[in-house]
Motif scaffolding. Structure first.
Motif, PDB file in Angstrom:
ATOM      1  N   GLU A  47       0.817  -1.210   0.000  1.00  0.00           N
ATOM      2  CA  GLU A  47       0.000   0.000   0.000  1.00  0.00           C
ATOM      3  C   GLU A  47       0.852   1.262   0.000  1.00  0.00           C
ATOM      4  OE1 GLU A  47      -2.415  -3.299   1.490  1.00  0.00           O
ATOM      5  OE2 GLU A  47      -0.578  -2.525   2.327  1.00  0.00           O
ATOM      6  N   ARG A  65      -6.188   4.942   5.742  1.00  0.00           N
ATOM      7  CA  ARG A  65      -7.106   5.323   6.817  1.00  0.00           C
ATOM      8  C   ARG A  65      -6.519   4.974   8.186  1.00  0.00           C
ATOM      9  NH1 ARG A  65     -10.014   2.228   3.360  1.00  0.00           N
ATOM     10  NH2 ARG A  65     -10.180   0.625   4.937  1.00  0.00           N
ATOM     11  N   GLU A  68      -5.754   1.274   9.904  1.00  0.00           N
ATOM     12  CA  GLU A  68      -5.427   0.314   8.850  1.00  0.00           C
ATOM     13  C   GLU A  68      -3.974  -0.140   9.031  1.00  0.00           C
ATOM     14  OE1 GLU A  68      -5.561   0.387   3.959  1.00  0.00           O
ATOM     15  OE2 GLU A  68      -5.801   2.258   5.047  1.00  0.00           O
ATOM     16  N   THR A  69      -3.721  -1.417   8.833  1.00  0.00           N
ATOM     17  CA  THR A  69      -2.350  -1.926   8.827  1.00  0.00           C
ATOM     18  C   THR A  69      -1.962  -2.129   7.377  1.00  0.00           C
ATOM     19  OG1 THR A  69      -2.602  -2.999  10.973  1.00  0.00           O
ATOM     20  CG2 THR A  69      -0.807  -3.785   9.565  1.00  0.00           C
ATOM     21  N   GLU A  82       1.035   0.264  11.185  1.00  0.00           N
ATOM     22  CA  GLU A  82      -0.320   0.744  11.484  1.00  0.00           C
ATOM     23  C   GLU A  82      -0.401   2.231  11.177  1.00  0.00           C
ATOM     24  OE1 GLU A  82      -3.663   1.144  15.017  1.00  0.00           O
ATOM     25  OE2 GLU A  82      -1.797   0.081  15.441  1.00  0.00           O
TER      26      GLU A  82
END
Length: 147
Positions: A47, A65, A68-69, A82
């Protein structure tokens, strides 16, 4: 060719004269082989991208967000982190503790200086990093010249 189509698809709403200019720029980049400027291929499942092992930040390749991890990769290794606050696509996230006054690195290069402590998972942007290149005011404060 996929990258070229993906890049040109994002400029459909621009008027036709500007669009043709952007398309020519994209064509030139593609034709000159400048598309493959990364040191390693992007692997699916990340990501955020970290470009150099010395970096303090990774770049979000989607909106992130809080809570989210995420997974980011560097030098063939995967790491999880995180997210502590919202981070927009294309912005930077701290992957290590960045202490106030630290020269922040991205692409293995200094991009600015932290104006406060930035914990891992937090947004790194102009609100907590100041640019230091071409800062005549800082040269003068250090006794190095005119502002």
């Amino acid at each position: 060719m996929f990258l070229k189509k993906q890049m040109t698809g994002k400029i459909k709403t621009i008027d036709s004269q500007r669009r043709s200019c952007y398309v020519r720029v994209i064509d030139n980049i593609y034709n000159l082989g400048m598309v493959n400027v990364m040191a390693a291929p992007i692997q699916a499942g990340a990501e955020a991208l970290m470009m150099d092992a010395k970096d303090h930040v990774a770049t979000a390749i989607k909106d992130l967000r809080p809570g989210e991890t995420i997974i980011y990769r560097v030098a063939g290794e995967s790491y999880s982190l995180e997210i502590m606050e919202a981070i927009p696509f294309g912005h930077k996230v701290a992957i290590v503790l960045i202490s106030e006054g630290t020269h922040v690195r991205k692409y293995g290069e200094v991009i600015g200086r932290a104006t406060e402590n930035i914990a891992p998972g937090f947004h790194v942007h102009v609100h907590n990093v100041e640019g230091i290149r071409g800062r005549g005011d800082q040269a003068q404060a250090a006794g190095g010249g005119k502002a």
